[in-house]
Write a protein that holds these residues in place. Sequence first.
Motif, short mmCIF file in Angstrom:
data_model
loop_
_atom_site.label_atom_id
_atom_site.label_comp_id
_atom_site.label_asym_id
_atom_site.label_seq_id
_atom_site.Cartn_x
_atom_site.Cartn_y
_atom_site.Cartn_z
N GLN A 93 -4.50 1.04 -1.84
CA GLN A 93 -4.32 -0.37 -1.49
C GLN A 93 -4.66 -1.20 -2.72
N ILE A 126 0.82 5.48 1.23
CA ILE A 126 0.19 6.66 1.83
C ILE A 126 0.91 7.88 1.29
N ALA A 141 2.37 0.67 5.50
CA ALA A 141 1.48 -0.43 5.90
C ALA A 141 0.52 -0.01 7.00
N ALA A 142 0.75 1.18 7.55
CA ALA A 142 -0.04 1.59 8.71
C ALA A 142 -0.31 3.09 8.63
N VAL A 143 -1.40 3.49 9.25
CA VAL A 143 -1.79 4.90 9.23
C VAL A 143 -1.77 5.44 10.66
N ASN A 144 -1.35 6.68 10.77
CA ASN A 144 -1.29 7.36 12.06
C ASN A 144 -2.61 7.22 12.83
N SER A 157 0.83 -1.20 0.00
CA SER A 157 0.00 0.00 0.00
C SER A 157 0.86 1.26 0.00
N ILE A 163 -4.55 7.31 0.50
CA ILE A 163 -4.15 5.93 0.76
C ILE A 163 -4.52 5.07 -0.45
#
Lengths: 271, 271
Positions: free
Chosen positions: A105, A5, A11-14, A3, A103
Amino acid sequence: MQSWIDGQPAAAVNLQNRGLAYGDGLFETIAVRGGRPSLLDGHLARLTLGCQRLAISADLALVRDELLRYASQLEDGVAKLILTRGDSQRGYAPVAGAAPRRILQGSPLPSYPVEHAEHGVRLFPCQTRLGEQPLLAGLKHLNRLEQVLARAEWQDSEHAEGLMRDGQGRVIEGVYSNLFLVRDGVLFTADLSRCGVAGVMRAALLEQAALLGIPAQVCDLPFEALEQADEVFVCNSVYGVWPVRGVAALNWSPGPLTRKLQAVARTLLET
Amino acid sequence: MQSWIDGQPAAAVNLQNRGLAYGDGLFETIAVRGGRPSLLDGHLARLTLGCQRLAISADLALVRDELLRYASQLEDGVAKLILTRGDSQRGYAPVAGAAPRRILQGSPLPSYPVEHAEHGVRLFPCQTRLGEQPLLAGLKHLNRLEQVLARAEWQDSEHAEGLMRDGQGRVIEGVYSNLFLVRDGVLFTADLSRCGVAGVMRAALLEQAALLGIPAQVCDLPFEALEQADEVFVCNSVYGVWPVRGVAALNWSPGPLTRKLQAVARTLLET
């Protein structure tokens, strides 16, 4: 595929992201074939409208560029684009100047049974009704608990989709799709000014119907309209058109207008 | 204070989290004083109800333990607990066996102007109406775009809260609070079976009113009920009770029942 951003692998969002906190954002689910996003203009048009209505000041040219780059690497699959209002501290008030987060994906193209397109699908008659909220109606926003509840109503594989109605029992859409019906050669689909998601494929089919001289009406559809329909089909921007074989005690066979628009959808998705 | 996910320090959540994708989860905003969460049982009761209605199978004893540990480290502040259905691939269907994610975030206790509690606040009359969805009404779920839109309607500091009505114009709640009104010594607050968030402080005040012998009614409140009110106040589980001085052309002074319940709320938050 990994993914992104804001154009970077992630791989992760705040945890401060307002998409997580409030569902404060929009999304698009886009078929990608040969590295190109299908129905790109339609997806971007709906996203633009969503940004206007939610007052999210995203750089949509940048969104488009990133999506094109991501699709070219994905090659064949489904790109999901989430656009949130960005990060903020606790509190509903949108923060002026917060940068919207983009984002992307990727997932493989789903492999639906070929019978869905050939012989049609049965719709599960969902008890979950769509609430009316004109300010959000039509948008593909991130507040999707109604769809989650509706989709949880059936587990069997006999039903490939669910039928969603509003509080008055009017026919609105599928959980993942829009619904059309045909009566006496006229195409009908629900007015989505109070609830529902205005699908990109729905808009494209309405446009193509006009070009092909097929009369079409966007209006309220009481359940009786379904009982009186000659043909019924559902559509979305990943699979195109599936004929509807039945819902509850009602049954249909795939009809000529369904087949014509199914071919149109296939062409739209492949070009 | 650093956030936690599932009991471990974390700053970001997986992009597959259904909280981000669909707002598929619940939250609680909990005042913490001296390391202890205020109104703990009320918050956990609402969360439990939310899990039942959304069919999220969380380990609520573990949620409680983590919250207590987090609060003891936060000391004084606001703990925000987000409970999502967990991670899944694309698609609304809840995945059987997905582990719900427990997120804890801490922030300082807000420093509201002392006049809010002493002289009361004015409510901004929001144009954003609450849609009716009985399946979600009362829950503090993550689908909060209506509150985001309502809160974006005013920027001035003259209004500390907004008044939210439903599609019929009935008085429901504040953007961040529940609303009570008093007429002829009777306490009234809106029925929240079609829309609105059933606040933990609202429930606690109704319980305390019963203990104190104050008659209270939970019912539909047409706008005229506000016009005829002797006293109006808003409440939530962070600040307790604020008298309402006015909304649009209507004006009130803080009354005796408001003051009595304000003291009750203060005690509830401090013990």
